[in-house]
Design a protein around this motif. Structure first.
Motif, PDB file in Angstrom:
ATOM      1  N   GLN A  11       0.835  -1.211   0.000  1.00 49.55           N
ATOM      2  CA  GLN A  11       0.000   0.000   0.000  1.00 49.55           C
ATOM      3  C   GLN A  11       0.868   1.259   0.000  1.00 49.55           C
ATOM      4  O   GLN A  11       0.562   2.237  -0.686  1.00 49.55           O
ATOM      5  CB  GLN A  11      -0.923   0.007   1.221  1.00 49.55           C
ATOM      6  CG  GLN A  11      -2.023  -1.029   1.188  1.00 49.55           C
ATOM      7  CD  GLN A  11      -2.922  -0.918   2.403  1.00 49.55           C
ATOM      8  OE1 GLN A  11      -3.525   0.134   2.660  1.00 49.55           O
ATOM      9  NE2 GLN A  11      -3.020  -1.995   3.176  1.00 49.55           N
ATOM     10  N   VAL A  12       1.940   1.225   0.769  1.00 49.03           N
ATOM     11  CA  VAL A  12       2.852   2.372   0.811  1.00 49.03           C
ATOM     12  C   VAL A  12       3.517   2.564  -0.549  1.00 49.03           C
ATOM     13  O   VAL A  12       3.593   3.690  -1.066  1.00 49.03           O
ATOM     14  CB  VAL A  12       3.916   2.177   1.916  1.00 49.03           C
ATOM     15  CG1 VAL A  12       4.974   3.286   1.836  1.00 49.03           C
ATOM     16  CG2 VAL A  12       3.264   2.171   3.288  1.00 49.03           C
ATOM     17  N   ALA A  13       3.995   1.471  -1.153  1.00 49.78           N
ATOM     18  CA  ALA A  13       4.643   1.559  -2.466  1.00 49.78           C
ATOM     19  C   ALA A  13       3.676   2.110  -3.514  1.00 49.78           C
ATOM     20  O   ALA A  13       4.051   2.947  -4.349  1.00 49.78           O
ATOM     21  CB  ALA A  13       5.155   0.182  -2.875  1.00 49.78           C
ATOM     22  N   ALA A  14       2.425   1.664  -3.465  1.00 48.96           N
ATOM     23  CA  ALA A  14       1.423   2.141  -4.424  1.00 48.96           C
ATOM     24  C   ALA A  14       1.145   3.631  -4.234  1.00 48.96           C
ATOM     25  O   ALA A  14       0.961   4.368  -5.208  1.00 48.96           O
ATOM     26  CB  ALA A  14       0.129   1.338  -4.269  1.00 48.96           C
ATOM     27  N   ALA A  15       1.120   4.072  -2.994  1.00 50.68           N
ATOM     28  CA  ALA A  15       0.876   5.489  -2.709  1.00 50.68           C
ATOM     29  C   ALA A  15       2.012   6.350  -3.255  1.00 50.68           C
ATOM     30  O   ALA A  15       1.775   7.431  -3.810  1.00 50.68           O
ATOM     31  CB  ALA A  15       0.724   5.697  -1.206  1.00 50.68           C
ATOM     32  N   THR A  23       4.793  14.680  -9.956  1.00 54.11           N
ATOM     33  CA  THR A  23       5.910  15.491  -9.484  1.00 54.11           C
ATOM     34  C   THR A  23       7.233  14.911  -9.961  1.00 54.11           C
ATOM     35  O   THR A  23       7.336  13.706 -10.236  1.00 54.11           O
ATOM     36  CB  THR A  23       5.923  15.571  -7.946  1.00 54.11           C
ATOM     37  OG1 THR A  23       7.078  16.298  -7.512  1.00 54.11           O
ATOM     38  CG2 THR A  23       5.959  14.195  -7.310  1.00 54.11           C
ATOM     39  N   ASP A  24       8.227  15.769 -10.080  1.00 51.84           N
ATOM     40  CA  ASP A  24       9.577  15.313 -10.422  1.00 51.84           C
ATOM     41  C   ASP A  24      10.336  14.822  -9.195  1.00 51.84           C
ATOM     42  O   ASP A  24      11.463  14.347  -9.319  1.00 51.84           O
ATOM     43  CB  ASP A  24      10.371  16.462 -11.062  1.00 51.84           C
ATOM     44  CG  ASP A  24      10.090  16.590 -12.558  1.00 51.84           C
ATOM     45  OD1 ASP A  24       9.509  15.653 -13.140  1.00 51.84           O
ATOM     46  OD2 ASP A  24      10.460  17.631 -13.137  1.00 51.84           O
ATOM     47  N   ALA A  25       9.740  14.940  -8.035  1.00 46.60           N
ATOM     48  CA  ALA A  25      10.402  14.497  -6.810  1.00 46.60           C
ATOM     49  C   ALA A  25      10.538  12.981  -6.792  1.00 46.60           C
ATOM     50  O   ALA A  25       9.669  12.260  -7.302  1.00 46.60           O
ATOM     51  CB  ALA A  25       9.620  14.970  -5.583  1.00 46.60           C
ATOM     52  N   GLU A  26      11.617  12.506  -6.207  1.00 49.76           N
ATOM     53  CA  GLU A  26      11.840  11.080  -5.999  1.00 49.76           C
ATOM     54  C   GLU A  26      11.661  10.811  -4.507  1.00 49.76           C
ATOM     55  O   GLU A  26      12.497  11.199  -3.693  1.00 49.76           O
ATOM     56  CB  GLU A  26      13.248  10.689  -6.444  1.00 49.76           C
ATOM     57  CG  GLU A  26      13.425  10.623  -7.945  1.00 49.76           C
ATOM     58  CD  GLU A  26      12.671   9.444  -8.554  1.00 49.76           C
ATOM     59  OE1 GLU A  26      12.450   8.450  -7.844  1.00 49.76           O
ATOM     60  OE2 GLU A  26      12.320   9.520  -9.745  1.00 49.76           O
ATOM     61  N   VAL A  27      10.554  10.168  -4.151  1.00 52.18           N
ATOM     62  CA  VAL A  27      10.186   9.967  -2.749  1.00 52.18           C
ATOM     63  C   VAL A  27      10.598   8.563  -2.298  1.00 52.18           C
ATOM     64  O   VAL A  27      10.270   7.574  -2.963  1.00 52.18           O
ATOM     65  CB  VAL A  27       8.675  10.165  -2.535  1.00 52.18           C
ATOM     66  CG1 VAL A  27       8.310   9.935  -1.071  1.00 52.18           C
ATOM     67  CG2 VAL A  27       8.262  11.571  -2.974  1.00 52.18           C
ATOM     68  N   VAL A  28      11.292   8.501  -1.190  1.00 49.91           N
ATOM     69  CA  VAL A  28      11.681   7.229  -0.583  1.00 49.91           C
ATOM     70  C   VAL A  28      11.217   7.242   0.869  1.00 49.91           C
ATOM     71  O   VAL A  28      11.333   8.260   1.560  1.00 49.91           O
ATOM     72  CB  VAL A  28      13.207   7.008  -0.641  1.00 49.91           C
ATOM     73  CG1 VAL A  28      13.603   5.752   0.135  1.00 49.91           C
ATOM     74  CG2 VAL A  28      13.670   6.903  -2.085  1.00 49.91           C
ATOM     75  N   THR A  29      10.682   6.115   1.330  1.00 54.63           N
ATOM     76  CA  THR A  29      10.218   6.016   2.714  1.00 54.63           C
ATOM     77  C   THR A  29      11.048   4.975   3.467  1.00 54.63           C
ATOM     78  O   THR A  29      11.397   3.933   2.914  1.00 54.63           O
ATOM     79  CB  THR A  29       8.736   5.608   2.776  1.00 54.63           C
ATOM     80  OG1 THR A  29       8.548   4.421   1.994  1.00 54.63           O
ATOM     81  CG2 THR A  29       7.842   6.714   2.243  1.00 54.63           C
ATOM     82  N   ASN A 195      11.663   7.336 -12.864  1.00 53.44           N
ATOM     83  CA  ASN A 195      11.569   6.656 -11.570  1.00 53.44           C
ATOM     84  C   ASN A 195      12.968   6.148 -11.212  1.00 53.44           C
ATOM     85  O   ASN A 195      13.313   5.001 -11.454  1.00 53.44           O
ATOM     86  CB  ASN A 195      10.563   5.501 -11.627  1.00 53.44           C
ATOM     87  CG  ASN A 195      10.288   4.938 -10.239  1.00 53.44           C
ATOM     88  OD1 ASN A 195      10.444   5.625  -9.236  1.00 53.44           O
ATOM     89  ND2 ASN A 195       9.887   3.684 -10.179  1.00 53.44           N
ATOM     90  N   GLU A 196      13.761   7.038 -10.634  1.00 55.45           N
ATOM     91  CA  GLU A 196      15.172   6.741 -10.385  1.00 55.45           C
ATOM     92  C   GLU A 196      15.392   5.854  -9.163  1.00 55.45           C
ATOM     93  O   GLU A 196      16.373   5.112  -9.099  1.00 55.45           O
ATOM     94  CB  GLU A 196      15.950   8.043 -10.190  1.00 55.45           C
ATOM     95  CG  GLU A 196      15.901   8.976 -11.386  1.00 55.45           C
ATOM     96  CD  GLU A 196      16.586  10.297 -11.091  1.00 55.45           C
ATOM     97  OE1 GLU A 196      17.799  10.288 -10.812  1.00 55.45           O
ATOM     98  OE2 GLU A 196      15.885  11.343 -11.137  1.00 55.45           O
ATOM     99  N   LEU A 197      14.509   5.969  -8.190  1.00 56.11           N
ATOM    100  CA  LEU A 197      14.703   5.232  -6.941  1.00 56.11           C
ATOM    101  C   LEU A 197      13.495   4.331  -6.667  1.00 56.11           C
ATOM    102  O   LEU A 197      12.388   4.628  -7.098  1.00 56.11           O
ATOM    103  CB  LEU A 197      14.878   6.229  -5.783  1.00 56.11           C
ATOM    104  CG  LEU A 197      16.090   7.164  -5.899  1.00 56.11           C
ATOM    105  CD1 LEU A 197      16.085   8.190  -4.778  1.00 56.11           C
ATOM    106  CD2 LEU A 197      17.391   6.381  -5.884  1.00 56.11           C
ATOM    107  N   PRO A 198      13.703   3.240  -5.938  1.00 57.25           N
ATOM    108  CA  PRO A 198      12.608   2.299  -5.684  1.00 57.25           C
ATOM    109  C   PRO A 198      11.501   2.925  -4.845  1.00 57.25           C
ATOM    110  O   PRO A 198      11.761   3.776  -3.977  1.00 57.25           O
ATOM    111  CB  PRO A 198      13.287   1.150  -4.929  1.00 57.25           C
ATOM    112  CG  PRO A 198      14.523   1.752  -4.336  1.00 57.25           C
ATOM    113  CD  PRO A 198      14.965   2.789  -5.317  1.00 57.25           C
ATOM    114  N   ASN A 199      10.255   2.505  -5.110  1.00 56.78           N
ATOM    115  CA  ASN A 199       9.110   3.045  -4.377  1.00 56.78           C
ATOM    116  C   ASN A 199       8.814   2.271  -3.103  1.00 56.78           C
ATOM    117  O   ASN A 199       8.017   2.715  -2.280  1.00 56.78           O
ATOM    118  CB  ASN A 199       7.857   3.029  -5.277  1.00 56.78           C
ATOM    119  CG  ASN A 199       8.003   3.960  -6.462  1.00 56.78           C
ATOM    120  OD1 ASN A 199       8.727   4.951  -6.401  1.00 56.78           O
ATOM    121  ND2 ASN A 199       7.350   3.625  -7.560  1.00 56.78           N
TER     122      ASN A 199
END
Length: 205
Positions: A11-15, A23-29, A195-199
C-alpha cells in the motif's frame, strides 16, 4: 513494535507511485524499528550511580573503609548494569534528546545510503520514521528545498508523529505521502516520466 505486513508495504509503495506521477520528486520512505540499541545507556547510569555511592554514604552518615567502598561500588555497578538492561527500565533511562539525536543521525545516514542526494535534478525526498523513538522527519535535497520552505513540512510531520504515537503507522505513512504529494505537485510538478529510486518502503529491523 508494529512493523508493517507485506500487504501494508505494498500500500505504501502504491501510494508513492501515485504521487510521483504528478511530481519530479523522488520519494523514498524508511521505517526503522529503533534508531539504536542503546546498550551503553544501562552502563552509563550504573557507572554514574556507583561513582556517587561514596558521597551518598558519607552524606547519610555511613562509613566504610577504602576497600569496602571499592567493593560496594563494584557490586552496585554490576547489579545495576544488569537490572537496567530490562527493556522497561532502559526505555525510561534514555533522555528524549538522546533518542531524537540518534534517530536524526540515522535519518541522515539513510538519505546518503539510499542515494537521495544523487537524483537527476536534486529532487530526493526522504520520509523517515523511527518507531521506538516515535520520531518522524522529512529530509529533502536542494532541488526541493529551493522551492519549498522547511516550515511547510512541519504540519505534515506533526500529524504523522501523532499517528505513530498512537500505533497507526500505516495510516500515518499514507496520510503523509498524500499530503507531501500535494505539496510537491504544486511546487515541483512533473516535467517528464522517470523513476530513479525504488518506491518500496525500506524497513530497518
Amino acid at each position: 513494535m508494529t512493523l508493517l505486513s507485506e500487504s501494508e508495504l505494498q500500500q505504501v509503495a502504491a501510494a508513492i507511485e501515485r504521487i510521483e506521477r504528478d511530481t519530479d520528486a523522488e520519494v523514498v520512505t524508511v521505517l526503522a524499528a529503533q534508531a539504536d540499541d542503546y546498550r551503553y545507556i544501562p552502563l552509563l547510569w550504573a557507572s554514574l550511580i556507583a561513582l556517587l555511592l561514596p558521597g551518598a554514604l558519607l552524606f547519610f552518615g555511613g562509613w566504610l573503609s577504602a576497600w569496602q567502598q571499592l567493593l560496594a561500588q563494584w557490586a552496585t555497578f554490576l547489579v545495576l548494569a544488569v537490572a537496567f538492561r530490562a527493556p522497561a527500565l532502559t526505555s525510561r533511562l534514555i533522555p528524549r534528546a538522546v533518542r531524537n539525536w540518534r534517530a536524526c543521525n540515522l535519518a541522515r545516514r539513510q538519505f546518503i545510503e539510499l542515494n537521495l542526494h544523487h537524483t537527476e535534478a536534486d529532487t530526493g525526498v526522504l520520509i523517515f520514521v523511527s518507531e521506538a523513538e516515535r520520531y518522524v522527519e522529512i529530509l529533502v535535497d536542494r532541488g526541493i528545498a529551493s522551492r519549498i520552505d522547511n516550515a511547510a513540512w512541519e504540519t505534515i510531520v506533526a500529524a504523522f508523529t501523532e499517528r505513530v504515537k498512537q500505533g497507526r503507522v500505516l495510516e500515518g505513512f499514507l496520510g503523509c505521502i498524500e499530503s507531501a504529494g500535494a505539496l510537491l505537485a504544486q511546487h515541483v510538478p512533473a516535467t517528464h516520466a522517470r523513476n530513479e529510486l525504488p518506491n518500496r518502503l525500506v524497513v530497518l529491523d
